[in-house]
Write an enzyme that holds these catalytic residues in place. Structure first.
Site, short mmCIF file in Angstrom:
data_model
loop_
_atom_site.label_atom_id
_atom_site.label_comp_id
_atom_site.label_asym_id
_atom_site.label_seq_id
_atom_site.Cartn_x
_atom_site.Cartn_y
_atom_site.Cartn_z
N ASN A 227 40.64 11.45 -10.74
CA ASN A 227 40.61 10.33 -9.80
C ASN A 227 39.75 10.76 -8.61
O ASN A 227 40.21 11.53 -7.76
CB ASN A 227 42.04 9.98 -9.35
CG ASN A 227 42.05 8.85 -8.34
OD1 ASN A 227 41.01 8.24 -8.05
ND2 ASN A 227 43.21 8.55 -7.78
N LYS B 147 38.77 9.06 -6.21
CA LYS B 147 39.10 8.32 -4.98
C LYS B 147 37.82 7.84 -4.30
O LYS B 147 36.85 7.53 -5.00
CB LYS B 147 39.99 9.17 -4.07
CG LYS B 147 41.22 9.71 -4.84
CD LYS B 147 42.28 10.30 -3.97
CE LYS B 147 43.43 10.81 -4.84
NZ LYS B 147 44.56 11.32 -4.07
N HIS C 187 48.54 3.21 -7.55
CA HIS C 187 48.44 4.52 -6.91
C HIS C 187 49.18 4.47 -5.57
O HIS C 187 49.13 3.44 -4.88
CB HIS C 187 46.97 4.91 -6.71
CG HIS C 187 46.82 6.35 -6.34
ND1 HIS C 187 47.04 6.81 -5.06
CD2 HIS C 187 46.51 7.45 -7.08
CE1 HIS C 187 46.87 8.12 -5.03
NE2 HIS C 187 46.55 8.53 -6.25
N GLU D 112 48.43 5.55 -2.79
CA GLU D 112 47.56 5.18 -1.66
C GLU D 112 47.37 3.67 -1.59
O GLU D 112 47.28 3.09 -0.50
CB GLU D 112 46.21 5.92 -1.80
CG GLU D 112 46.38 7.41 -1.49
CD GLU D 112 45.43 8.34 -2.23
OE1 GLU D 112 44.41 7.88 -2.76
OE2 GLU D 112 45.74 9.55 -2.28
N GLU E 259 53.32 10.79 -9.90
CA GLU E 259 52.64 11.46 -8.79
C GLU E 259 53.58 11.45 -7.57
O GLU E 259 53.59 10.47 -6.81
CB GLU E 259 51.36 10.71 -8.42
CG GLU E 259 50.34 10.64 -9.54
CD GLU E 259 48.93 10.46 -8.99
OE1 GLU E 259 48.11 11.34 -9.25
OE2 GLU E 259 48.67 9.46 -8.30
N GLY F 104 47.46 15.66 -2.41
CA GLY F 104 46.54 16.13 -1.36
C GLY F 104 47.16 17.11 -0.39
O GLY F 104 46.58 17.41 0.65
N SER G 44 48.28 17.66 -6.37
CA SER G 44 47.85 19.05 -6.21
C SER G 44 47.82 19.82 -7.52
O SER G 44 48.14 21.01 -7.57
CB SER G 44 48.71 19.77 -5.15
OG SER G 44 48.56 19.13 -3.90
#
Ligand code: 13P
Length: 254
Positions: free
Chosen positions: A9, A11, A97, A99, A169, A175, A215
């Site tokens: 991904n 992003k 996701h 985000e 996730e 991150g 991660s």
């Protein structure tokens, strides 16, 4: 047995030159592997067409969008529909996701529509679920995951659900450099597979690819991917370096 997938991904990273270079390096490094494994590249909308072209001779490399609209077509300035994505040869789409949920306010109801539109257009959803740190610390993580599955995916028929990939996730791992421990990952993946078996049946559950994200990198991928219920990874930061991602792909064989 579930298909094993190493998914990148990207992003909102990289300009056109970066993406061209990364793609070239990925193709040069690519170590795929056996027929039960594949690689998925999720790029910004802008580069999807070029990526589809660049990878068209690689049968085990698929291209994903990172989002799609909740509408079919019309006056939705700035949006990209599932139909448009399918028309350029994109085969997968990441939906839900964390985000998108946290920064763009996407709700379960919107995500359920996006999943349906993806499937109607023959795109495979990569449906993301995960709890925040506060939710885990309050011991609510299993409930959160169950809710996200029921509201986003479990409205699907068995045939439609069979088109989906699930990505666990944990938000606290994305991150941050803090990866779920093998015990945490295996425990949650087994729980997710159990929920799928309860809702559909054991055959569907065993055939569903459940990816780990958060991660995941070249150092921990082999350990994570060797867990019985982890069928690969959805990788952010480490997928932006071809060498690291090649090692993650190779870890599918572990
Ligand atoms: P990182 O690998 O950078 O933690 O990101 C994970 C992720 O969000 C993939 O979708």
């Amino acid at each position: 047995m579930a298909h094993k997938i190493a998914a990148a991904n990207w992003k909102m990273n990289g300009d056109l030159n970066f993406v061209k270079q990364l793609t070239q390096e990925l193709l040069a490094n690519q170590t795929i592997i056996n027929s039960n494994q594949s690689l998925l590249l999720a790029s910004p909308f802008l580069y999807l067409h070029e990526l589809v072209e660049a990878t068209k001779n690689y049968k085990q490399i698929n291209i994903a969008a990172q989002n799609c609209a909740q509408y079919t077509s019309g006056a939705y300035t700035g949006e990209v529909s599932a139909d448009m994505l399918a028309s350029i040869g994109v085969t997968h789409v990441i939906i839900g996701h964390s985000e998108r949920r946290a920064l763009f306010g996407e709700t379960d109801a919107q995500l359920a529509i996006k999943v349906l539109l993806a499937i109607q257009n023959k795109l495979k959803p990569v449906f993301c679920i995960g709890e925040t740190l506060a939710q885990r610390e309050a011991n609510k993580h299993f409930n959160i995951i169950e809710d996200q599955l029921w509201h986003g995916l479990f409205q699907l028929s068995e045939a439609d659900f069979s088109q989906c990939i699930v990505a666990y996730e944990p938000v606290w791992a994305i991150g941050t450099g803090v990866t779920a421990t093998p015990e945490q990952a295996q425990e949650m993946h087994a729980y997710i597979r159990g929920l799928i078996a309860e809702k559909y049946n054991d055959d569907v559950a065993q055939a569903t690819s459940i990816l780990y994200g958060g991660s995941c990198n070249e150092k921990n991928a082999a350990t994570l991917f060797s867990l019985p219920d982890v069928d690969g990874g959805l990788v952010g930061g480490a997928s932006l370096k071809a060498e690291s991602f090649a090692q993650i792909v190779a870890a599918l064989n572990k």
